[in-house]
Enzyme design. Sequence first.
Site, mmCIF file in Angstrom:
data_model
loop_
_atom_site.group_PDB
_atom_site.id
_atom_site.type_symbol
_atom_site.label_atom_id
_atom_site.label_comp_id
_atom_site.label_asym_id
_atom_site.label_seq_id
_atom_site.Cartn_x
_atom_site.Cartn_y
_atom_site.Cartn_z
ATOM 1 N N LYS A 51 28.080 18.238 3.640
ATOM 2 C CA LYS A 51 26.671 18.287 3.220
ATOM 3 C C LYS A 51 25.944 19.288 4.097
ATOM 4 O O LYS A 51 26.024 19.227 5.320
ATOM 5 C CB LYS A 51 26.008 16.920 3.347
ATOM 6 C CG LYS A 51 24.578 16.903 2.818
ATOM 7 C CD LYS A 51 23.904 15.575 3.053
ATOM 8 C CE LYS A 51 22.531 15.555 2.364
ATOM 9 N NZ LYS A 51 21.659 16.683 2.737
ATOM 10 N N GLU B 199 -10.964 37.456 -6.635
ATOM 11 C CA GLU B 199 -12.229 37.971 -7.168
ATOM 12 C C GLU B 199 -12.335 39.472 -6.907
ATOM 13 O O GLU B 199 -12.089 39.936 -5.783
ATOM 14 C CB GLU B 199 -13.417 37.259 -6.522
ATOM 15 C CG GLU B 199 -14.754 37.778 -7.038
ATOM 16 C CD GLU B 199 -15.945 37.221 -6.270
ATOM 17 O OE1 GLU B 199 -17.078 37.709 -6.514
ATOM 18 O OE2 GLU B 199 -15.746 36.324 -5.425
ATOM 19 N N ALA C 282 1.069 -25.414 0.116
ATOM 20 C CA ALA C 282 2.441 -24.987 0.412
ATOM 21 C C ALA C 282 3.013 -25.643 1.662
ATOM 22 O O ALA C 282 4.230 -25.627 1.844
ATOM 23 C CB ALA C 282 2.494 -23.464 0.566
ATOM 24 N N GLU D 11 -8.085 31.876 -5.614
ATOM 25 C CA GLU D 11 -8.959 32.701 -6.449
ATOM 26 C C GLU D 11 -8.862 34.164 -6.021
ATOM 27 O O GLU D 11 -8.940 34.476 -4.827
ATOM 28 C CB GLU D 11 -10.411 32.228 -6.330
ATOM 29 C CG GLU D 11 -10.614 30.768 -6.748
ATOM 30 C CD GLU D 11 -12.028 30.281 -6.456
ATOM 31 O OE1 GLU D 11 -12.790 31.043 -5.814
ATOM 32 O OE2 GLU D 11 -12.368 29.152 -6.852
ATOM 33 N N SER E 266 -9.716 -27.166 -8.436
ATOM 34 C CA SER E 266 -8.999 -26.918 -7.178
ATOM 35 C C SER E 266 -9.300 -25.514 -6.670
ATOM 36 O O SER E 266 -9.480 -25.290 -5.468
ATOM 37 C CB SER E 266 -7.487 -27.084 -7.383
ATOM 38 O OG SER E 266 -7.175 -28.391 -7.774
ATOM 39 N N LEU F 25 13.849 -26.662 0.801
ATOM 40 C CA LEU F 25 13.698 -27.957 0.140
ATOM 41 C C LEU F 25 14.127 -27.896 -1.321
ATOM 42 O O LEU F 25 14.902 -28.724 -1.797
ATOM 43 C CB LEU F 25 12.244 -28.427 0.258
ATOM 44 C CG LEU F 25 11.892 -29.750 -0.417
ATOM 45 C CD1 LEU F 25 12.748 -30.881 0.140
ATOM 46 C CD2 LEU F 25 10.407 -30.059 -0.234
ATOM 47 N N ASN F 26 13.606 -26.915 -2.059
ATOM 48 C CA ASN F 26 13.956 -26.746 -3.471
ATOM 49 C C ASN F 26 14.876 -25.539 -3.624
ATOM 50 O O ASN F 26 14.595 -24.477 -3.060
ATOM 51 C CB ASN F 26 12.696 -26.531 -4.311
ATOM 52 C CG ASN F 26 11.810 -27.761 -4.339
ATOM 53 O OD1 ASN F 26 12.125 -28.754 -4.973
ATOM 54 N ND2 ASN F 26 10.688 -27.700 -3.619
ATOM 55 N N ASP G 42 3.446 -18.619 2.546
ATOM 56 C CA ASP G 42 3.841 -19.037 1.191
ATOM 57 C C ASP G 42 2.733 -18.705 0.196
ATOM 58 O O ASP G 42 2.226 -19.568 -0.516
ATOM 59 C CB ASP G 42 4.158 -20.533 1.166
ATOM 60 C CG ASP G 42 5.326 -20.892 2.073
ATOM 61 O OD1 ASP G 42 6.167 -20.016 2.312
ATOM 62 O OD2 ASP G 42 5.381 -22.039 2.546
#
Length: 851
Positions: free
Chosen positions: A266, A201, A685, A199, A574, A554-555, A603
């Site tokens: 650079k 003034e 899980a 400012e 649940s 597992l999966n 998980d």
Amino acid sequence: MDKYISKTPLSCYFEELVDTFISVVNSINKVDESKHHEVELILFKPPIITLTNLYNMATTTESYIEFTMLPVDKPNTKFRNRIPLSKIHGLDVKNNQLVESLDGFIWEEKSLLLKKDISDNSSAIIKYSIEEKTLFVDYKRRNASIKLELVSVVRAKLRNIVIDFKMKYFLGSGAQSANSSSLLCALNHPKNKPSLYIEFEIMMQDKNISKKKLLEELNMSASALFLSHPKYIRLCPSINPILRTHLLKKQDIININTDDLYITSKTDGIFSHVYIEKKSIFCYFSHLGYIKEYTASREIEETIYLYAEMRKEESILYLTVIKVLKPCMEDRLSELAFVKNHLTGIHDRLVFVTKCYDGPFESSSDLVVSIEEMLKTEQEGIILFYSKGEDSTTDYKVKKDNTIDQCVNVIYRYMSSEPIVFNDKGSFLEYKRYSNDKGFPKEFSTGKLDLNGSVEYINNIYCIEIKHLNPCTGITNLVLPIKFIAEFSHNDELIQPRIDKTMKYLYESGYYGNQLSVIMDHLNDQKLRIGDVFEEEKLADIAAHMKLKDSMRLNPDGNYFLSNRVRGALGILSNFVKTLLISLYCSKTYLDNHSKRKVLAIDFGNGADLEKYFYGEIALMVATDPDDNAIETGKKRYNERNAGDKSKYYKFNYIKETIRSETYVSSIRQVLYFEKFSLVDWQFAIHYSFHPKHYSTIMTNLQELTESGCKVLITTMDGDYLDTLKEKKKFIIRKLLPETENYLSIEKIDDDKVLVYNPSSMSKPMAEYIVRRDTLIRVFREYKFKLIDSCNFKTIIDRNISFINGVSRLESRGSTKNFFELNRKALEECNDTDVLELLSHYMVYVFSKEV
């Protein structure tokens, strides 16, 4: 840039300010000493360098709490009061306490009589206001209408003008009493950024002063603030870099296309935009944040627009041209000749130069060898660029030190007004580093700044001064708020503040430095040397570090759950059990020390339980999951809940890891260091990991990460029941769905696994390990975890049915009322289904770590 150079220079703002002042003075017939006439020019979002320059010439520096109320019956008027920070002890003071600490009923009434916008700058206005004393008796009763701000002011009072640089932190309303509405929170969280103003003034002490003298004083002071006469200054918003420079990962160098590819050194300079028109040279230096005009020694026939890098040596500005934007050229190599032919000797202090380059390359091997040789002599690194074609609009960098930009926030404590810490080696400031997690600050680590000759803390305005900066920027010292963006080396050393990035952080939303993903890429790349790109073992080590080691999952990795699934009675009930479980074990029945509420969520999936732990009043959570999509959704949920100023969620980190991994503990230690968890959440899980081949790894990880008395919350299917299955078992769970979707099936496929499938929510079946009760208890007991609670879901529901259907109807709080209404409907939906039977096969196990 060309649209900004046509704007009026800063000197015109001052002329308009002085004209307004003279007009106001002429309109005042009689001076009333009880009233203060204020005519001021306000610049919003000012260049941060002006704070430093004003501090060097300041006559006053102070901070105070400002109280502001806008009376409904008086438009364009506000009531103000203030308390100096010297009268406030400690920072953990709530807003309502600050209002209560006000003495007396005399406030300041400020009436706005004139507001004039600068024609071509929305960030600059001229105001004429009158300030006078007024009585405000019932302010405590109207505290909800009072706005509180922490204001820090750097002031220079000259003969006829006063210049204020103000930093305002919004605290909230005077009625707020939450922890999020306090001085401590405003200073400690990077989302609470100060609003900055400068400012000018003009004081009324000499009504007969000439316009010439006022302009001389304004221009002289502004020259010191902006490092040039105001007639050469044009204020503008931040101008983005024209050419993006991306990190080239070392393992990607051998795959890059070498056609028309060149490399050059650079340098560590200031990115700049240069626009040359006739005899005017307009330069936008990114660290200043405004345009400076220079006069060329000769007239340039055609308009030239350059993107360059500036370095200052003594009084000469060397501008290394990176890209010629006007006139347009198809080949970047031809730009070098253009610069030499057209820009040599056009100014005695501006020297335009170009870099030497190497290339092109016949093969990737030649490229790697050239990069390796150049890096031996270069301080910073090298730049790779294509001379022509579509790829010529992007540059690539290979750096010796992969530095990162992060938000720094100095740490303040509850009972102290200063953040300074003392030890036998001296004093220092502690700070937290934050990375940018998709527009939200994510805590990265902590650090400290030694208060020596290079760093000083300015206690009465909540700023720090950093000295001995890189002289090539032309700035030797810098005053910054205690929140800023800094450049860090790969080994966590704070190199320097980033002035342009700090202004971006302060003046734009959602910027806190580099994205977290970018930071991790930079840090991982630092582990490779250029010569390693031909060694497969080195590349494999880096890839293995970046990729989750989970070969015995597992999966197979993939999407198993539908995105548009609707939760039925099974999911709702649940969730009710999980809510009770989390509420109970987060409560003071078990944890009466707030500092111990640290949760490890294994998980954690898509973060559906985030809100449960918020109401459990935990201090922090570290969640892990092997799935990228789940982590993405979980982070998004957390950011949405933690977006509002009033909603201060616990600290949350989400890591791609699995409890089955030997690197699990070290990954957790990257965000929690040496602390331990008092609560472990392993809901629905454990059946993906609890198998003899993982027992040792899982339990060792749990044992090392948990403190004595830690509770481990486990929900899973009853393995003893699953053991009895002889054929596929179907449970009807949604009677309104067609027969092809209304069930959940469980099939035992061998001695230790079952296959679970719910077609209404899953795209394909998932395998789960059978978790037998006795085996679970035995394995946990071997690692000093004792079973303290166990029950099936149906028993918990049966115990609560009367409450859900009865007393809970009296709940009036919206979210709680909806929660119980949802569960009442779920109980009704259980009729003619097997949901309650299925719930009798879902188990809760709670283990406690023994001392």
